[in-house]
Write a protein that holds these residues in place. Structure first.
Motif, short mmCIF file in Angstrom:
data_model
loop_
_atom_site.label_atom_id
_atom_site.label_comp_id
_atom_site.label_asym_id
_atom_site.label_seq_id
_atom_site.Cartn_x
_atom_site.Cartn_y
_atom_site.Cartn_z
N ARG A 288 0.86 -1.19 0.00
CA ARG A 288 0.00 0.00 0.00
C ARG A 288 0.89 1.23 0.00
N VAL A 289 0.47 2.25 -0.73
CA VAL A 289 1.25 3.47 -0.80
C VAL A 289 0.36 4.69 -0.57
N SER A 290 0.99 5.75 -0.09
CA SER A 290 0.29 7.04 0.02
C SER A 290 1.25 8.21 -0.09
N ALA A 291 2.55 7.93 -0.13
CA ALA A 291 3.55 9.01 -0.23
C ALA A 291 3.48 9.65 -1.61
N GLU A 292 3.68 10.95 -1.63
CA GLU A 292 3.60 11.70 -2.88
C GLU A 292 4.54 11.12 -3.95
N GLU A 293 5.73 10.74 -3.57
CA GLU A 293 6.68 10.18 -4.54
C GLU A 293 6.09 8.95 -5.23
N ASP A 294 5.47 8.06 -4.46
CA ASP A 294 4.86 6.86 -5.05
C ASP A 294 3.67 7.22 -5.93
N LEU A 295 2.88 8.20 -5.54
CA LEU A 295 1.71 8.59 -6.32
C LEU A 295 2.14 9.21 -7.65
N ARG A 296 3.24 9.92 -7.66
CA ARG A 296 3.78 10.46 -8.92
C ARG A 296 4.33 9.31 -9.79
N ARG A 297 4.92 8.32 -9.16
CA ARG A 297 5.40 7.15 -9.90
C ARG A 297 4.22 6.38 -10.53
N ILE A 298 3.09 6.35 -9.84
CA ILE A 298 1.90 5.71 -10.40
C ILE A 298 1.48 6.44 -11.67
#
Length: 157
Positions: A23-33
């Motif tokens: 599970r992710v919620s960090a901005e960096e991961d959301l930009r990677r998505i």
């Protein structure tokens, strides 16, 4: 539009060797998505990052975002939208890179999201599925209840 019963679809996700789910919620991961979706679909999906960042910031309990990774690369991404006061969870954004398709990763994402829905007390899952995803969802136990047509309206100049 397809509908499934969360309890029937909930299972421990089965992933291929070398693939992990988190599970992710960090901005960096959301930009990677968003970058992942742009690469898979071949058009600009950068707006997805802002959408997810805004939803996480506004109501983190109403969204759950999953990524499947292999060698630190996102190979599948998806999220669930929870609407309090209803029995429904929206399954959204399911996107798998072409070279990882057919290995059960999308199916594992469905199982994991269904499992979480059950744990949260939600009964039904709905997906506005693409023609690529609909057959997979039907094989998993979803039922088509209607069709939808998407339009992009551009106002006259």
């Amino acid at each position: 539009m397809l509908l499934g019963f969360a309890a029937e679809l909930a299972a421990s996700p089965v992933l291929p060797d070398g693939v992990t789910l988190r599970r992710v919620s960090a901005e960096e991961d959301l930009r990677r998505i968003a970058d992942h979706q742009t690469a898979v679909w071949g058009f600009d999906c950068s707006w997805v990052a802002d959408l997810l960042i805004g939803q996480v910031a506004a109501a983190p309990d109403r969204i759950s975002i999953l990524v499947a990774e292999a060698d630190r690369r996102f190979v599948c991404t998806a999220w669930s939208g929870y609407e309090p006061g209803t029995e429904f969870v929206a399954l959204l954004g399911g996107t798998t890179v072409p070279e990882w398709r057919g290995r059960g990763i999308y199916r594992a994402m469905i199982a994991a999201r269904a499992q979480e829905a059950v744990e949260r007390g939600f009964r039904l899952l709905h997906v506005d599925a693409s023609p690529d995803s609909a057959p997979i969802l039907r094989r998993c136990g979803f039922h088509q209840i209607t069709t939808s047509t998407h339009f992009h309206w551009t106002p006259p100049q």
